[in-house]
Design an enzyme around this catalytic site. Structure first.
Site, PDB file in Angstrom:
ATOM      1  N   LYS A  10       5.275  -2.942  -1.643  1.00 52.70           N
ATOM      2  CA  LYS A  10       4.591  -4.089  -0.774  1.00 52.70           C
ATOM      3  C   LYS A  10       3.143  -3.697  -0.441  1.00 52.70           C
ATOM      4  CE  LYS A  10       7.211  -2.342   3.450  1.00 52.70           C
ATOM      5  NZ  LYS A  10       8.254  -1.679   3.079  1.00 52.70           N
ATOM      6  N   LYS A  11       2.619  -4.570   0.267  1.00 56.58           N
ATOM      7  CA  LYS A  11       1.488  -4.460   0.745  1.00 56.58           C
ATOM      8  C   LYS A  11       1.528  -3.474   1.888  1.00 56.58           C
ATOM      9  CE  LYS A  11      -1.973  -6.587   3.451  1.00 56.58           C
ATOM     10  NZ  LYS A  11      -2.177  -8.008   4.110  1.00 56.58           N
TER      11      LYS A  11
END
Ligand code: GLU
Length: 487
Positions: A253-254
């Site tokens: 994920k970011k």
């Protein structure tokens, strides 16, 4: 078999990232493999979070990677509209049908009531789920709720204790019991359909035959199967792709401030689309011979959705960097030059393409690309050729140039270069061999001071390449300057 129809239905609620693009890519590969069609649908029912800008980015990045769409947004087709926000009347029709046929009902519970219900269930050790209390409201109760101004949602009536089996092309049979599902919402109180409902109506009306998407959706699939059945639609086949994991095996994920999972970041840094494509294709799949560098045609030939792995695919940036570097070195030089120009401008090394000699620039990039993973690194790699000479350590350089034999070496090099009609890397190499044979100095006294005089550094790119790029004049200038440094 009838035509295979696949779809990629992103929600334009953020910049498109690696996970979504991998899904698009696997759909594309499977469509190409089977001469099928790939449909692009935009799932923009979340009006607050969806934006045209994110939609544009999706289209742009698909195009950049060469994932061409056969039908849908940007292309058109017979089964549109292809934006969910333009299909609300279609959903309405099917909602009415479900309510009429007693597959769905309006629920007037307030968020507070639902919270209370769930905490009670938790207290009793039950899994929180909607208990169906609005399933059988009387006309009078409904009138009263409406008078109170309550905005209803529509819920699907989930049958009790039924086994729903998802026949997954990758995972095999995965079964779910309806008792853990609970009557789920298909229309929100603002009148918008939920994902599970809209996706079923759209996939069915768009005649999708296979649904390939991320594993995070597998728990939605039994709900969707219930809806297919209630609506009398034929079921498509399903395939759920493995999650993409980061190096520590967590979900990719970011990360804090780190945007590297967005496709645009890779493009901006100078990753080549074919390299990223190759890399994404190997996130969960590999060809039989485990080959790593594989082009689209070979992939299409070898790809089979049923061969995709079940276990998570690790996103290994080192591998992507290696792969991209290899693609950069193997690519057409002129193309790499064109792609490098913006980075060189950004670094302030060139003003515009007309202000530099193209042939010279080609030489520079030819050398610089041997040392990069992505094109943003080109300026650092080529810095030497765009900036004035600077010594890492001036005192040491002074000493070096004062050593015996250095002046002789420089004079010989200048003379031999002058004797050449045109500089060529091989010929420059020969000059050094000749000097070793002819001059009464050791090899170190030949290479080391020359490198230092030309580059200011004690290590770096091949000396023959450096001379080739600088040309006779610049080499002479730098050698003379080095000698001037002596006391
Ligand atoms: N809009 C959904 C998403 O982006 C689509 C999921 C699906 O493929 O069904 O997650």
């Amino acid at each position: 078999m009838s035509e295979m129809r696949l779809r990629f239905p992103p929600s334009p609620t953020g910049k498109i990232h690696i996970g979504n693009m991998r899904t698009a890519l696997f759909n594309w590969l499977w469509a190409e493999k089977n001469n099928g069609k790939l449909i692009l649908r935009i799932e923009d029912t979340d009006q607050e979070r969806s934006s045209k800008e994110f939609e544009e980015i999706i289209l742009q990045e698909l195009d950049w990677l060469g994932i061409d769409i056969d039908e849908g947004v940007g292309v058109g087709g017979e089964n549109g509209p292809y934006h969910q926000s333009e299909r609300l009347d279609i959903y309405e029709e099917y909602i009415e049908k479900l309510i009429e046929e007693d597959y769905a009902y309006r629920c007037y519970c307030t968020p507070e009531e639902l919270d209370e219900m769930r905490s009670k269930q938790r207290e009793n050790g039950e899994m929180p789920h909607y208990d169906g209390r609005c399933r059988n409201l009387t006309e009078k109760e409904i009138r009263e709720y409406e008078k109170e101004g309550r905005e209803p949602v529509v819920r699907f009536k989930v049958p009790a204790d039924e086994e729903i089996v998802v026949h997954d092309l990758i995972r095999g049979d995965v079964s779910f019991n309806t008792s853990v599902i609970g009557d789920f919402v298909i229309v929100k109180s603002d009148g918008m359909p939920t994902y599970n409902f809209a996706v079923v109506v759209d996939d069915a009306l768009m005649k999708v035959t296979q649904v390939i998407r991320g594993e995070d959706h597998i728990s939605n699939t039994p709900k969707q199967i219930l809806l297919y059945k209630a609506l009398g639609f034929d079921l498509p086949e399903f395939a759920h792709l493995p999650l993409i994991l980061d190096e520590s095996k967590g979900k990719l994920k970011k990360r804090g401030g780190d945007n590297t999972v967005f496709i645009g970041e890779f493009r901006n840094k100078g990753y080549l689309p074919e390299a990223l494509f190759n890399f994404l294709a190997l996130l969960g799949w590999s060809p039989k011979d485990e080959k790593e560098i594989i082009d689209k045609d070979e992939m299409i030939k070898e790809f089979d959705i049923r061969d995709v792995n079940k276990s998570g695919a690790v996103f290994d940036i080192e591998k992507l960097n290696w792969m991209n570097g290899k693609y950069i070195r193997d690519a057409d030089l002129d193309r790499i030059v064109d792609l490098s120009i913006p980075y060189l401008k950004e670094a302030g090394y060139i003003k515009d393409e007309d202000s530099v000699d193209r042939e010279w620039l080609k030489k520079v990039i030819e050398v610089a690309r041997t040392g990069v993973d992505y094109l943003e690194q080109i300026p650092a790699e080529a810095e030497l050729f765009f900036t004035d000479l600077e010594f890492e350590n001036k005192e040491e350089a002074k000493e070096e140039f004062s050593e015996e034999g250095v002046e002789l070496v420089f004079a010989s090099l200048k003379e031999k270069l002058n004797d050449l009609d045109e500089l060529e890397i091989d010929k420059i190499g020969n000059i050094f061999s000749e000097m070793k044979d002819e001059l009464p100095v050791g090899a170190r006294t030949i290479y080391h001071p020359v490198r230092l005089a030309l580059t200011g550094m004690t290590s770096g790119p091949e000396l023959t390449e450096v001379i080739y790029i600088f040309g006779k004049k610049e080499v002479e200038k730098r050698l003379n300057k080095a000698l001037e440094l002596r006391e």
